[in-house]
Write a protein that holds these residues in place. Structure first.
Motif, PDB file in Angstrom:
ATOM      1  N   ARG A  48      -0.368   6.994  -9.550  1.00  0.00           N
ATOM      2  CA  ARG A  48      -1.623   6.250  -9.371  1.00  0.00           C
ATOM      3  C   ARG A  48      -2.267   5.910 -10.706  1.00  0.00           C
ATOM      4  O   ARG A  48      -2.960   4.909 -10.838  1.00  0.00           O
ATOM      5  CB  ARG A  48      -2.574   7.056  -8.500  1.00  0.00           C
ATOM      6  CG  ARG A  48      -2.165   6.969  -7.034  1.00  0.00           C
ATOM      7  CD  ARG A  48      -3.173   7.596  -6.128  1.00  0.00           C
ATOM      8  NE  ARG A  48      -2.807   7.361  -4.735  1.00  0.00           N
ATOM      9  CZ  ARG A  48      -3.257   8.081  -3.735  1.00  0.00           C
ATOM     10  NH1 ARG A  48      -4.103   9.068  -3.973  1.00  0.00           N
ATOM     11  NH2 ARG A  48      -2.906   7.812  -2.502  1.00  0.00           N
ATOM     12  N   ARG A  49      -2.040   6.774 -11.682  1.00  0.00           N
ATOM     13  CA  ARG A  49      -2.567   6.487 -13.012  1.00  0.00           C
ATOM     14  C   ARG A  49      -1.896   5.233 -13.590  1.00  0.00           C
ATOM     15  O   ARG A  49      -2.514   4.458 -14.292  1.00  0.00           O
ATOM     16  CB  ARG A  49      -2.271   7.692 -13.915  1.00  0.00           C
ATOM     17  CG  ARG A  49      -3.455   8.103 -14.762  1.00  0.00           C
ATOM     18  CD  ARG A  49      -3.145   9.402 -15.459  1.00  0.00           C
ATOM     19  NE  ARG A  49      -3.136  10.533 -14.538  1.00  0.00           N
ATOM     20  CZ  ARG A  49      -2.618  11.724 -14.846  1.00  0.00           C
ATOM     21  NH1 ARG A  49      -2.060  11.925 -16.022  1.00  0.00           N
ATOM     22  NH2 ARG A  49      -2.687  12.712 -13.989  1.00  0.00           N
TER      23      ARG A  49
ATOM     24  N   ALA B 141      -9.086  -2.130 -12.821  1.00  0.00           N
ATOM     25  CA  ALA B 141      -7.720  -1.611 -12.712  1.00  0.00           C
ATOM     26  C   ALA B 141      -7.036  -1.612 -14.078  1.00  0.00           C
ATOM     27  O   ALA B 141      -6.329  -0.662 -14.429  1.00  0.00           O
ATOM     28  CB  ALA B 141      -6.921  -2.446 -11.712  1.00  0.00           C
TER      29      ALA B 141
ATOM     30  N   PHE C 272      -7.868  -5.136  -4.413  1.00  0.00           N
ATOM     31  CA  PHE C 272      -7.942  -5.256  -2.958  1.00  0.00           C
ATOM     32  C   PHE C 272      -8.518  -6.610  -2.538  1.00  0.00           C
ATOM     33  O   PHE C 272      -9.235  -7.266  -3.292  1.00  0.00           O
ATOM     34  CB  PHE C 272      -8.850  -4.164  -2.397  1.00  0.00           C
ATOM     35  CG  PHE C 272      -8.377  -2.765  -2.683  1.00  0.00           C
ATOM     36  CD1 PHE C 272      -7.617  -2.076  -1.750  1.00  0.00           C
ATOM     37  CD2 PHE C 272      -8.708  -2.130  -3.873  1.00  0.00           C
ATOM     38  CE1 PHE C 272      -7.185  -0.790  -2.003  1.00  0.00           C
ATOM     39  CE2 PHE C 272      -8.285  -0.837  -4.128  1.00  0.00           C
ATOM     40  CZ  PHE C 272      -7.516  -0.162  -3.197  1.00  0.00           C
TER      41      PHE C 272
ATOM     42  N   MET D  99      -4.461  -1.303  -8.677  1.00  0.00           N
ATOM     43  CA  MET D  99      -4.455  -2.043  -7.417  1.00  0.00           C
ATOM     44  C   MET D  99      -5.726  -2.878  -7.297  1.00  0.00           C
ATOM     45  O   MET D  99      -6.815  -2.431  -7.656  1.00  0.00           O
ATOM     46  CB  MET D  99      -4.365  -1.075  -6.247  1.00  0.00           C
ATOM     47  CG  MET D  99      -4.374  -1.780  -4.901  1.00  0.00           C
ATOM     48  SD  MET D  99      -3.225  -0.985  -3.781  1.00  0.00           S
ATOM     49  CE  MET D  99      -3.256  -2.103  -2.402  1.00  0.00           C
TER      50      MET D  99
ATOM     51  N   LEU E  52      -1.236   4.674  -0.652  1.00  0.00           N
ATOM     52  CA  LEU E  52      -2.424   4.642   0.195  1.00  0.00           C
ATOM     53  C   LEU E  52      -1.977   4.799   1.641  1.00  0.00           C
ATOM     54  O   LEU E  52      -2.732   5.219   2.507  1.00  0.00           O
ATOM     55  CB  LEU E  52      -3.189   3.329   0.013  1.00  0.00           C
ATOM     56  CG  LEU E  52      -3.918   3.162  -1.323  1.00  0.00           C
ATOM     57  CD1 LEU E  52      -4.634   1.830  -1.377  1.00  0.00           C
ATOM     58  CD2 LEU E  52      -4.891   4.300  -1.562  1.00  0.00           C
TER      59      LEU E  52
ATOM     60  N   ASN F 124     -13.760  -3.874  -3.209  1.00  0.00           N
ATOM     61  CA  ASN F 124     -13.988  -2.429  -3.239  1.00  0.00           C
ATOM     62  C   ASN F 124     -14.533  -1.921  -4.564  1.00  0.00           C
ATOM     63  O   ASN F 124     -14.143  -0.859  -5.050  1.00  0.00           O
ATOM     64  CB  ASN F 124     -12.706  -1.660  -2.909  1.00  0.00           C
ATOM     65  CG  ASN F 124     -12.258  -1.899  -1.482  1.00  0.00           C
ATOM     66  OD1 ASN F 124     -13.046  -2.410  -0.673  1.00  0.00           O
ATOM     67  ND2 ASN F 124     -11.052  -1.538  -1.162  1.00  0.00           N
TER      68      ASN F 124
ATOM     69  N   ASN G 284       1.621   2.637  -3.820  1.00  0.00           N
ATOM     70  CA  ASN G 284       0.820   3.678  -4.488  1.00  0.00           C
ATOM     71  C   ASN G 284       0.314   4.713  -3.488  1.00  0.00           C
ATOM     72  O   ASN G 284      -0.670   5.385  -3.711  1.00  0.00           O
ATOM     73  CB  ASN G 284      -0.320   3.076  -5.316  1.00  0.00           C
ATOM     74  CG  ASN G 284      -1.396   2.456  -4.471  1.00  0.00           C
ATOM     75  OD1 ASN G 284      -1.218   2.295  -3.269  1.00  0.00           O
ATOM     76  ND2 ASN G 284      -2.505   2.130  -5.090  1.00  0.00           N
TER      77      ASN G 284
ATOM     78  N   ARG H  81       0.825  -1.216   0.000  1.00  0.00           N
ATOM     79  CA  ARG H  81       0.000   0.000   0.000  1.00  0.00           C
ATOM     80  C   ARG H  81       0.858   1.265   0.000  1.00  0.00           C
ATOM     81  O   ARG H  81       0.375   2.333  -0.360  1.00  0.00           O
ATOM     82  CB  ARG H  81      -0.941  -0.005   1.197  1.00  0.00           C
ATOM     83  CG  ARG H  81      -2.086  -1.029   1.034  1.00  0.00           C
ATOM     84  CD  ARG H  81      -2.655  -1.441   2.363  1.00  0.00           C
ATOM     85  NE  ARG H  81      -3.211  -0.315   3.077  1.00  0.00           N
ATOM     86  CZ  ARG H  81      -4.443   0.130   2.879  1.00  0.00           C
ATOM     87  NH1 ARG H  81      -5.241  -0.475   2.037  1.00  0.00           N
ATOM     88  NH2 ARG H  81      -4.897   1.162   3.542  1.00  0.00           N
TER      89      ARG H  81
END
Lengths: 249, 376
Positions: free
Chosen positions: A82-83, A156, A89, A87, A56, A93, A54, A51
């Protein structure tokens, strides 16, 4: 960005939650198209590590360089990263108020500024690849866990990322659904995607990983090829972990 | 004789008396002897009360009275019926005052059209097929027309100063503008209060919410009507209604902000993280992912507060603005009609009830509709 520069560089990364030292001097490099599996007992910091890649979670010491861009408080650098980093999860999500198709097209349309019909045809291509194009008009709540996780992977991928991060993607799934998600991930690996996966699926690690990283108490204890790691573990901690994992399976 | 019955056929009918109205009655009203006794006793009281009300409100009611002269009613019929029959004559005599207040009598078609426009605006806004950006335009145009109608001074309409406005249009203006402006403000305050990047904004939002919540609406209205002009430059004196309106907006926004914040907190962290990991900007994340879900979660408390504020607008009475309730009260000021407050308040209460119950029903429908699309 040249192909020779590493995809991810972690250099003496440290992180604390209050007084708890959750990442200790983590140093490793992930090359282009490399597939790395991170394993370790719960609380070992493996999810925190992935995490941090990126952002988070923020690290407090050391450097993280993703695709040539260092992660700092600079928001523009963060947007770029982030582009380019997708990711997946543990708990999927997905956005429950949007259809599967909308889940997939939202970011390409608003972040990549892709025209709507182009984003939709891209999303349909990727949904076809994860083998659920017929669910496009449904809502996430109407799908099974395995289907939801495959949508999450497609979502993603719609951002055309250079690197994919997987945070225990199969841990929340019923046993009979794990295979369909792993097959999707194997397919992705075969196409040459750079991947970092936190997972306990040792079969997957054997089949796909170029390198396995074993973490315990916030530090990298051992790392090497899956064969070397599983057949001749060097440390007692890894031996103990492997015996527990194998007993459980 | 063949005795083979498929089990599934056998179970198609439920056992006798477990469904249907008779079963419901037995389960809920006549379950055992004391439940039966309570049912009968309450049933008796209910019937007595309904019969009494019909007797008073319809059978023995006085529906109109002759007039003794221009503007003076002869209420002797009502006095004779006092205690046994309702005097609905007060309503037929005073309804225009209750609905329109002191608005120029001959021009009362203007507030009447305004009310119709308000109701039309509510209906259009309630229809999901109208939930497009054009709706903002419809609001702007409708509200402009309403204010042109109310103020006049153009198109040959006589100018009617704001202090002559009253009754239902005032209630609609205060609550519509109040909530329409308070809601977006509340969302901004709620977002500000949860901001981790901008501590100054967060402190500002916390102070605002706590300050406003700590003070009664009445003192807020007093401040708006008496204190506020003292701090303004001479000659700058926005009218009383506008000041009350701003007070209502600021007050409602603080309460709504806390409700919205509750919705934001109720969303799983994963939703924020998924939006972040896709690279969505803060406003895209909030606008597309977080707020649509958070606001659905808080429809019940939101509507609760909407209803509360719709009724609380009647507090403007104390700073001399005459909404529906105060207009009813003033109508009672006339000596001949003074004893018939019950009738007035019943009617005013009924108008409030229709508005509030409509909001309540609508929000139920909205919840069901939203939940249908995201059911798990």
């Amino acid at each position: 960005m040249s192909d020779t520069q590493p995809a991810i560089v972690l250099d003496k990364v440290n992180k604390w939650y209050g007084p708890m030292h959750v990442l200790r001097d983590v140093t490793t490099t992930v090359g282009q198209k490399e597939k790395v599996v991170v394993c370790g007992p719960s609380g070992s910091g493996k999810s925190t590590l992935i995490r941090c890649i990126n952002r988070l979670e923020t690290h407090q010491q050391g450097r993280i360089i993703v695709d040539g861009t260092e992660l700092t408080d600079d928001l523009r650098a963060l947007d770029t990263i982030r582009r380019d980093v997708g990711m997946v999860f543990q708990s999927f999500n997905l956005f429950p108020h949007l259809t599967i198709l909308e889940n997939c097209t939202l970011a390409p349309i608003w972040v990549r500024k892709m025209p709507k019909d182009e984003a939709e045809s891209l999303a349909m291509d990727l949904l076809t690849r994860v083998k659920i194009p017929e669910q496009a008009k449904k809502y996430p709540g109407q799908l099974s866990g395995g289907q939801q996780q495959r949508v999450a992977i497609a979502r993603a991928l719609c951002m055309k990322p250079k690197i994919m991060l997987f945070d225990e993607p199969t841990s929340a799934l019923d046993p009979e659904m794990i295979k369909e998600v792993l097959d999707t991930m194997i397919g992705l690996a075969e196409e040459g995607m750079t991947m970092v996966c936190v997972t306990h699926e040792m079969g997957f690690a054997r089949q796909v990983a170029d390198r396995v990283i074993f973490m315990d108490r916030g530090e990298i204890v051992e790392s090497g090829s899956p064969h070397a790691m599983f057949e001749s573990p060097q440390t007692d901690r890894l031996k103990l972990f492997l015996s527990q994992i194998l007993r459980g399976h | 004789m063949s005795a083979i019955v498929s089990p599934s056929q056998e179970r198609e009918r439920p056992p006798a008396l477990t469904v249907g109205p008779a079963a419901w009655l037995r389960a809920n009203l006549f379950n055992n002897w004391w439940s039966t006794a309570i049912t009968l006793a309450l049933g008796y009281l209910l019937v007595r009360w309904v019969v009494g009300f019909v007797d008073w409100g319809i059978i023995h009611a006085v529906w109109s009275v002759p007039s003794k002269g221009p503007g003076i009613a002869d209420t002797s019929a009502c006095q004779a019926a006092k205690g046994i029959g309702a005097c609905w004559a007060i309503i037929s005599d005073k309804w225009r005052f209750i609905i329109f207040g002191r608005y120029t009598f001959d021009d009362q078609w203007r507030p009447a059209i305004s009310i119709v426009l308000f109701v039309g605006l509510y209906i259009v806004s309630a229809l999901r097929s109208f939930w497009r950006w054009e709706l903002a335009l419809i609001w702007l145009v409708t509200l402009t027309i309403i204010f042109v109608l109310m103020w006049g001074g153009v198109f040959g309409m006589e100018y009617v100063p704001q202090d002559q406005w009253g009754g239902l249009p005032i209630t609609f203006i205060l609550s519509t503008f109040g909530l329409a402006a308070a809601f977006p403000l509340a969302i901004l305050v709620a977002l500000g209060r949860r901001s981790t990047q901008l501590p100054a904004v967060r402190v500002l939002c916390v102070v605002y919410v706590e300050l406003v919540r700590g003070v009664p609406l009445i003192s807020f209205l007093f401040m708006a009507s008496t204190l506020f002009p003292l701090f303004m430059p001479v000659g700058f004196n926005p009218d009383k209604l506008l000041r009350a309106q701003i007070a209502v907006i600021l007050f409602a926004a603080a309460y709504l902000a806390e409700i919205v914040r509750g919705g934001l907190q109720a969303l799983p962290k994963g939703q924020y993280e998924a939006a972040d990991s896709l690279g969505l900007s803060y406003w895209h994340k909030m606008g597309f992912i977080i707020l649509p879900q958070a606001l659905r979660l808080v429809i019940p408390p939101l509507v609760n507060t909407f209803i509360g504020f719709f009724k609380d607008t009647s507090l403007v009475l104390i700073i001399g603005i005459y909404d529906l309730l105060s207009a009813g009260k003033i109508a009672l000021g006339e000596p001949a009609w003074q004893p018939y407050g019950t009738e007035i308040y019943l009617v005013v209460g009924a108008i409030y009830f229709v508005c509030c119950y409509t909001m309540s029903r609508y929000s139920r429908g909205l919840e069901i509709e939203f939940n249908r699309s995201i059911r798990r």
